[in-house]
Design a protein around this motif. Structure first.
Motif, mmCIF file in Angstrom:
data_model
loop_
_atom_site.group_PDB
_atom_site.id
_atom_site.type_symbol
_atom_site.label_atom_id
_atom_site.label_comp_id
_atom_site.label_asym_id
_atom_site.label_seq_id
_atom_site.Cartn_x
_atom_site.Cartn_y
_atom_site.Cartn_z
ATOM 1 N N GLU A 14 0.837 -1.198 0.000
ATOM 2 C CA GLU A 14 0.000 0.000 0.000
ATOM 3 C C GLU A 14 0.873 1.250 0.000
ATOM 4 N N LYS A 15 0.436 2.221 -0.769
ATOM 5 C CA LYS A 15 1.199 3.456 -0.858
ATOM 6 C C LYS A 15 0.859 4.356 0.326
ATOM 7 N N PRO A 16 1.877 4.989 0.920
ATOM 8 C CA PRO A 16 1.582 5.935 2.010
ATOM 9 C C PRO A 16 0.886 7.185 1.452
ATOM 10 N N LYS A 17 0.239 7.910 2.335
ATOM 11 C CA LYS A 17 -0.531 9.077 1.904
ATOM 12 C C LYS A 17 0.359 10.173 1.332
ATOM 13 N N TRP A 18 1.519 10.358 1.912
ATOM 14 C CA TRP A 18 2.379 11.456 1.460
ATOM 15 C C TRP A 18 2.884 11.246 0.028
ATOM 16 N N MET A 19 2.770 10.021 -0.487
ATOM 17 C CA MET A 19 3.277 9.752 -1.831
ATOM 18 C C MET A 19 2.387 10.331 -2.917
ATOM 19 N N LYS A 20 1.157 10.748 -2.553
ATOM 20 C CA LYS A 20 0.275 11.356 -3.552
ATOM 21 C C LYS A 20 0.884 12.626 -4.133
ATOM 22 N N CYS A 21 1.713 13.273 -3.342
ATOM 23 C CA CYS A 21 2.389 14.482 -3.840
ATOM 24 C C CYS A 21 3.253 14.165 -5.049
ATOM 25 N N PHE A 22 3.859 12.973 -5.052
ATOM 26 C CA PHE A 22 4.773 12.606 -6.148
ATOM 27 C C PHE A 22 4.062 11.894 -7.287
ATOM 28 N N GLU A 23 2.743 11.784 -7.205
ATOM 29 C CA GLU A 23 1.983 11.183 -8.299
ATOM 30 C C GLU A 23 1.342 12.241 -9.186
ATOM 31 N N GLN A 24 1.818 13.471 -9.066
ATOM 32 C CA GLN A 24 1.284 14.531 -9.905
ATOM 33 C C GLN A 24 1.694 14.286 -11.351
ATOM 34 N N ILE B 232 5.610 19.497 -5.368
ATOM 35 C CA ILE B 232 6.708 19.129 -6.262
ATOM 36 C C ILE B 232 6.445 17.773 -6.887
ATOM 37 N N THR B 233 6.879 17.603 -8.135
ATOM 38 C CA THR B 233 6.750 16.308 -8.815
ATOM 39 C C THR B 233 7.951 15.448 -8.482
ATOM 40 N N ILE B 234 7.868 14.178 -8.829
ATOM 41 C CA ILE B 234 8.954 13.257 -8.487
ATOM 42 C C ILE B 234 10.226 13.608 -9.250
ATOM 43 N N VAL B 235 10.093 14.065 -10.502
ATOM 44 C CA VAL B 235 11.283 14.418 -11.287
ATOM 45 C C VAL B 235 11.948 15.656 -10.705
ATOM 46 N N GLU B 236 11.139 16.652 -10.323
ATOM 47 C CA GLU B 236 11.712 17.855 -9.724
ATOM 48 C C GLU B 236 12.376 17.534 -8.391
ATOM 49 N N PHE B 237 11.756 16.613 -7.638
ATOM 50 C CA PHE B 237 12.339 16.230 -6.351
ATOM 51 C C PHE B 237 13.691 15.529 -6.547
ATOM 52 N N ILE C 208 9.507 6.430 -11.995
ATOM 53 C CA ILE C 208 8.377 6.923 -12.798
ATOM 54 C C ILE C 208 7.554 5.751 -13.302
ATOM 55 N N ASP C 209 8.247 4.709 -13.717
ATOM 56 C CA ASP C 209 7.535 3.523 -14.192
ATOM 57 C C ASP C 209 6.819 2.815 -13.048
ATOM 58 N N SER C 210 7.453 2.820 -11.875
ATOM 59 C CA SER C 210 6.810 2.164 -10.716
ATOM 60 C C SER C 210 5.533 2.892 -10.321
ATOM 61 N N LEU C 211 5.558 4.220 -10.379
ATOM 62 C CA LEU C 211 4.365 5.004 -10.021
ATOM 63 C C LEU C 211 3.370 5.109 -11.177
ATOM 64 N N ARG C 212 3.745 4.550 -12.340
ATOM 65 C CA ARG C 212 2.877 4.527 -13.515
ATOM 66 C C ARG C 212 2.432 5.941 -13.916
ATOM 67 N N LEU C 213 3.423 6.804 -13.950
ATOM 68 C CA LEU C 213 3.142 8.188 -14.340
ATOM 69 C C LEU C 213 3.276 8.314 -15.846
ATOM 70 N N GLU C 214 2.360 9.010 -16.442
ATOM 71 C CA GLU C 214 2.370 9.193 -17.883
ATOM 72 C C GLU C 214 3.142 10.465 -18.227
ATOM 73 N N THR C 215 3.894 10.376 -19.323
ATOM 74 C CA THR C 215 4.667 11.524 -19.814
ATOM 75 C C THR C 215 4.425 11.676 -21.304
ATOM 76 N N TYR C 216 4.633 12.870 -21.785
ATOM 77 C CA TYR C 216 4.541 13.100 -23.215
ATOM 78 C C TYR C 216 5.671 12.350 -23.915
ATOM 79 N N ASN C 217 5.391 11.968 -25.133
ATOM 80 C CA ASN C 217 6.368 11.212 -25.917
ATOM 81 C C ASN C 217 7.612 12.069 -26.159
ATOM 82 N N GLY C 218 8.775 11.595 -25.694
ATOM 83 C CA GLY C 218 10.039 12.295 -25.920
ATOM 84 C C GLY C 218 10.488 13.162 -24.768
ATOM 85 N N THR C 219 9.625 13.429 -23.784
ATOM 86 C CA THR C 219 10.022 14.321 -22.690
ATOM 87 C C THR C 219 11.111 13.700 -21.816
ATOM 88 N N LEU C 220 11.029 12.401 -21.598
ATOM 89 C CA LEU C 220 12.066 11.761 -20.788
ATOM 90 C C LEU C 220 13.416 11.779 -21.499
#
Length: 1124
Positions: A255-265, A292-297, A333-345
């Motif tokens: 289970e994901k902790p509550k504070w992790m929602k910040c990094f699922e933006q 803050i997002t996970i990449v910025e963090f 990013i893959d673990s959190l299943r965050l979507e990104t625009y094609n090529g941004t990574l």
């Protein structure tokens, strides 16, 4: 974050405000040694800074001091009480109560880090009392606060009133303040670490928040950074990153902790790292606001780590951490299943790579550059790959037929906006950059990564330029750190890029370099793939010759499918037909050589003859070779060359390809004896080597060796698989031979092997060698000498009409028994010379007798040109002269005589006859003065014979007309036992200085009989015999000082220009009795110094024949003194 330790102040605020600026400037001026407790590393010298604040404004921080809400960057580290007091009575009346009240207040908060500063303003010059007080204020304060805290009480003279006198006390106060600050830091850091540890243990609780914990532990990093403990501060961020990565990893399975929602933006924009204070402050504020997002963090953590590593001058550490940072972020990013625009990574990774490279570009020192290059090489390569992905996505690849669509233009615009703007640096950061760049001002300052990426996405030309630049930098950096294999793989990507650009001529170089590297390391599958790429390049360039070679190699690649190999074998046959005219017109040094090992495998090479091999017999060798061609081929010729070696090499033992290597299992256990990990350990020192830094073995070009000596067989049919062929030749030359190279010619293509490395590759051809030698005893020049030529044929097969030539040096002749027929080159026919036959041939040698004064040996040599040898055999000879002759010129007044002395050196008796002296010059008459009995003289060894002749020159023939008279002495001689064989001995001589120029005469006269000690007169008479150019003369009287005593000048200069004769008189007296020789006279040419040059006078002696001393050998009878 700029952090300064906070110090509160109380007491006389007006006084402290006046001292505050001076104290703030003094604290960071000197370093202080700090050693942390509990063995936290070695002592370090650090610099401290301080900020001051009134204690009344810090009530919140004071209340939180002993609670879990304690913040080390906000709470004061030291509390200062400042007061001005000069009198103990004043202290007792009011100041004592104020200090006690202040200490009770601090004790109420549990604070023990304080300092009391007493400022004294007493002017000792105005003090009327000369009696010193028993106790001053500072002593009283120390007694009141207790002995344990006495060092926390300090007094100084007011530096504002007594600037010179207060220096020492002020410096002591600053040192005490630094010490108390470090003591407080030690205590506060330990307490804060306990708080952090307690918070970390609560991480499994529901209300625990990682961001709050992150901000808490980061405070400790800020404090350590301010104390210049960058390595300790870096540990804090490493621990925070490890905890965060662990939470992300565990969230996959639980289970994901509550504070992790910040990094699922959602990741709408992915900006790369920027070492910029403004951006760092913005990101930290986002952390505080939990927006803050996970990449910025992750960017923020890496930026903070980079700042600390950069401060430690450890830029290679930044490069070393880049890939773990990139790949862990992508995995999260893959673990959190965050979507990104094609090529941004890809954009994010590219910008991060360039920013790290820009940081490493400021490194100073060769060693540091090499350390950075170990990591930056892979970063250049990764940036190149990400740029290619973006070019492929956005349609920016500059390949023919590829155009950018409207959808791709939309992607470019979206990516350009997502990579962020150029970072804005303040003035302080700009100055730091200029300082780092000062070591290489000529180096171009690179643009930020986001700007370079935006330019590359702007056009195909900019994309191509940047891509090629990254490839070149990656290749050069890999080579710089000796990672040649990685450099070759980047070259392969660059070759593929050039092929897509339809520029195969540029791609060939990179493919060939990669091919050599892969062959040397035996990556057979990759070799096959590279060959296929290379064949396409040659085909596009219409390079039929190289295309034919590549087709032959591909058809022999066993890692490829049989259909592919068969296709290229057919291409080989077609191409061979097309290039036959080129191969027919090519010479031996053309490019039709092909590597044998790429197409065949040497299995065995067995010598069928018994060892040793006799010369002229047949050598047979069985060759086992495996053909990798998919079909049979007909070779026009198969040959094996062999060369002679000076020394028999040791037998080569081929390495066993299936040799078992020694490995062992190593088990690591934990402290509770449970298994931690298992590993395999290699025990093969020197046997296993894995590196790409070694120089490839296939870099040397194919060279065809000398096939003059070879075993060969024509029209050999080779089937796919193992073939056994017997080759033979005749053993011509004796020696130890070694197989060197295999040549297999197939339709004018010459498949040449490298040096054959197989056991028993050497063999020996033995036989009895042919020889020729001259046998003789002591040789004498001038008479016939006997010698023997002994020829031993050995096993050499002489031709029917063989001939041996004997070539003599100048002055030496040989004959075959016929004495009169002497020749310099003598031909000896060896008709019907059988095997192992030995012949002795009688020879006569005659060496010309030169005219010599000394009995030195005469060097001669004979060259034997033998049928069995290509080079001549040189035999040195030494002849003793039969006789020597010398000529001397004598004077008797104006007459001249020639004496020729002939000396025999021959062991036997010689007959000398018909001595004759002649001169061909006009006006010269030579008269023979020898008696008739001397016409026939017999001489033995070391016996000399003298011949005397008078030489007369006509008066009209002056010395200028005949400076040298050439004469010739002739003498007939014969051996006593061979009187009929008469030979002539001719000696030419040159006569010079034959005119008598001066006549010298010495006479000693006395009045009575000449006795010892009596004075006599020495009269020196010098007469000019004939006119000559030597007018200035210098005479020197030479006498024995033990016989004569001379008074007057014994030497002098005289001029004979105007007179024919001169007389010089000196006084002498004898020192002993008896027949005493007269003193001698030496006459020399005197050349005065030049008028224009400062040269010293010169003396040039006359030749002995140019002056005649008539009294040279006369003596005078001297009697003893009458008194004796």
């Amino acid at each position: 974050m700029n952090f300064k330790p906070l110090i509160t102040y109380s007491g006389d605020r007006t006084l402290f405000t006046a001292l505050q600026s001076k104290i703030e400037q003094a604290i960071p001026q000197d370093e202080i040694e700090w050693k942390r407790s509990y063995g936290r590393g070695a002592a370090k010298n650090i610099k401290l800074e301080a900020g001051f604040k009134s204690m009344e404004n810090c009530k919140t921080q004071l209340e939180n001091y002993n609670t879990q809400n304690y913040e080390i960057i906000k709470d004061p580290v030291l509390h200062l009480y400042v007061c001005e007091c000069n009198d103990v009575d004043n202290y007792k009346s009011s100041l004592k109560d104020e200090i006690e009240s202040w200490l009770k207040q601090l004790a109420g908060y549990g604070i023990t880090d304080w300092m009391i500063l007493i400022v004294e303003t007493i002017d000792m010059r105005k003090t009327s009392s000369k009696i010193l007080p028993r106790q001053n204020v500072i002593d009283k304060v120390r007694i009141d606060v207790g002995s344990k805290n006495g060092d926390r009480c300090v007094s100084i003279l007011n530096p504002l009133k007594f600037e010179n006198k207060a220096t020492e006390s002020f410096r002591s106060m600053i040192n005490r303040m630094r010490h108390l600050m470090l003591t407080a830091f030690n205590k506060n850091i330990m307490k804060f670490e306990d708080i952090i540890r307690a918070r970390r243990e609560e991480r499994n609780k529901e209300n625990w928040n990682f961001i709050t914990y992150f901000l808490l532990q980061e405070q400790l990093a800020f404090v350590l950074e301010s104390l210049t403990l960058h390595s300790d501060a870096l540990v804090q961020y490493d621990e925070l990153e490890a905890i965060f990565n662990l939470f992300i990893h565990n969230s996959i399975y639980g289970e994901k902790p509550k504070w992790m929602k910040c990094f699922e933006q959602p990741l709408n924009s992915l900006r790369g790292i920027t070492i910029c204070k403004k951006d760092l402050q913005e990101r930290r504020q986002k952390i505080v606001d939990e927006t803050i997002t996970i990449v910025e963090f992750k960017n923020y953590i890496f930026e903070r780590q980079s700042i600390l590593l950069n401060a430690m001058q450890n830029q290679w550490g930044i490069a070393q951490r880049l890939f773990p940072f990139l790949f862990s972020t992508l995995r999260e990013i893959d673990s959190l299943r965050l979507e990104t625009y094609n090529g941004t990574l890809s954009c994010w990774q590219f910008v991060n790579c360039l920013e790290v490279l820009n940081l490493c570009d400021c490194v100073i020192g060769t060693e540091n550059i090499i350390k950075c290059s170990q990591y930056t090489a892979s970063i250049w390569n990764h940036a190149k790959d990400k740029l290619y992905e973006l070019g492929k996505l956005c349609g920016l690849l500059p390949f023919p037929g590829i155009t950018t669509t409207s959808e791709q233009l939309h992607i470019i615009a979206q990516l350009s906006s997502s990579i962020g703007e150029i970072p804005e640096f303040d003035e302080e950061e700009q100055k730091e950059k200029e300082i780092r760049r000062s070591h290489s001002p000529s180096r171009k300052i690179q643009k930020p990564g986001c700007e370079r990426l935006r330019e590359a996405l702007g056009s195909k030309e900019a994309f191509q330029k940047l891509y090629l630049e990254l490839c070149e930098l990656a290749i050069s950096t890999y080579k710089h750190v000796s990672r040649l294999r990685s450099a070759r793989f980047v070259g392969r990507d660059l070759g593929n890029f050039y092929c897509a650009l339809n520029e195969p001529q540029k791609a060939i170089v990179f493919y060939i370099d990669l091919l050599r590297e892969l062959k040397s390391e035996k990556w057979n599958v990759l070799v096959s793939q590279t060959l296929l790429e290379l064949s396409n390049c040659y085909k596009k360039l219409n390079d039929n010759l190289n295309y034919t070679k590549i087709c032959a190699t591909i058809s022999c690649c066993v890692d490829l499918e049989i259909l592919v190999r068969t296709f290229y074998f057919d291409e080989l046959l077609k191409s061979l037909k097309a290039i036959q005219p080129i191969l027919d017109n090519s010479d031996k040094d053309s490019n039709n050589f092909v590597q044998f090992e790429d197409h065949f495998k040497l299995i065995d090479l067995q010598l069928l003859n018994n060892s040793p091999i006799i010369q002229d017999s047949v050598i047979s060798v069985e060759l086992k070779v495996e053909s990798n061609f998919p079909r049979e081929i007909l070779c026009e010729m198969l040959a094996i060359s062999f060369e002679i070696t000076e020394k028999l090499p040791e037998k080569y033992t081929a390495p066993n390809e299936f040799e078992m290597l020694n490995f062992s299992i190593h088990l690591d256990y934990k402290q509770d004896n449970s298994l931690n990990c298992a590993s395999v350990v290699s025990e093969n020192k020197g046997k296993v080597r894995r590196t790409s830094s070694g120089k490839p073995d296939n870099n040397t070009p194919i060279i065809r060796m000398n096939f003059k000596n070879c075993l060969r067989k024509e029209n050999v049919l080779l089937h796919p698989g193992i073939n056994s062929i017997v080759l033979s030749t005749k053993a011509f030359e004796v020696g130890t031979w070694c197989f060197k190279q295999i040549s297999c010619i197939f339709q004018k293509l010459d498949f040449l092997s490298k040096d054959i490395t197989i056991k028993n590759k050497s063999f020996e051809i033995t036989t009895k060698p042919s020889s020729a030698s001259l046998h003789f005893s002591d040789l004498v020049a001038g008479i016939d000498q006997k010698m023997k030529l002994i020829i031993s044929g050995g096993s050499f097969n002489f031709p029917k009409d063989s001939t041996m030539l004997l070539k003599c040096s100048k002055g030496l002749r040989l004959s075959l028994g016929n004495i009169s027929d002497y020749q310099r080159t003598l031909a000896i026919k060896l008709t019907d010379f059988k095997l192992f036959e030995e012949r002795t041939i009688e020879l006569s040698a005659l060496c010309e007798l030169p005219c010599r004064r000394e009995d030195t040996m005469i060097d001669q040599k004979v060259l034997l040109n033998c049928p069995w040898s290509e080079s001549d055999i040189q035999i040195p000879l030494k002849f003793l002269p039969l006789m020597t002759a010398s000529c001397r010129l004598h004077s008797s007044g104006n007459k001249k005589f020639l004496q020729v002395i002939v000396k025999s050196l021959y062991e036997k008796e010689l007959i000398l006859t018909d001595a004759l002296m002649k001169c061909l010059a006009d006006g010269v008459v030579i008269t023979d003065l020898n008696p008739t009995s001397q016409n026939n003289v017999k001489v033995m060894k070391n016996i000399s014979v003298s011949y005397l002749y008078e030489i007369e020159v006509e008066p009209l023939k002056t010395t200028n007309e005949l400076p040298v008279i050439s004469i010739e002495f002739n003498l007939m001689y014969a051996e006593i036992d061979k009187p009929d064989i008469i030979k002539r001995y001719i000696c030419p001589f040159d006569v010079t200085d034959y005119n008598t120029l001066f006549y010298i005469k010495i006479k000693i006269s006395t009045e009575e009989i000449c006795r010892v000690g009596s004075i006599c007169h020495l009269n020196l008479n010098i007469t000019k015999v004939c006119e000559n150019q030597h007018n200035d003369l210098m005479y020197e009287i030479l006498y024995d000082q033990s016989i004569w005593a001379l008074y007057g000048r014994s030497a002098g200069v005289l001029s004979m220009a105007d007179m024919k004769e001169t007389v010089i008189t000196l006084d002498v007296f004898p020192l002993t009795s008896g027949f005493l020789p007269l003193p001698n006279v030496r006459l020399s040419k005197y050349i005065a110094n030049s008028k224009t040059k400062n040269d010293n006078p010169k003396l040039i002696p006359f030749a002995p024949t140019q002056m005649y001393n008539a009294t040279k050998s006369l003596q005078i009878h001297v009697l003893n003194n009458v008194d004796q």
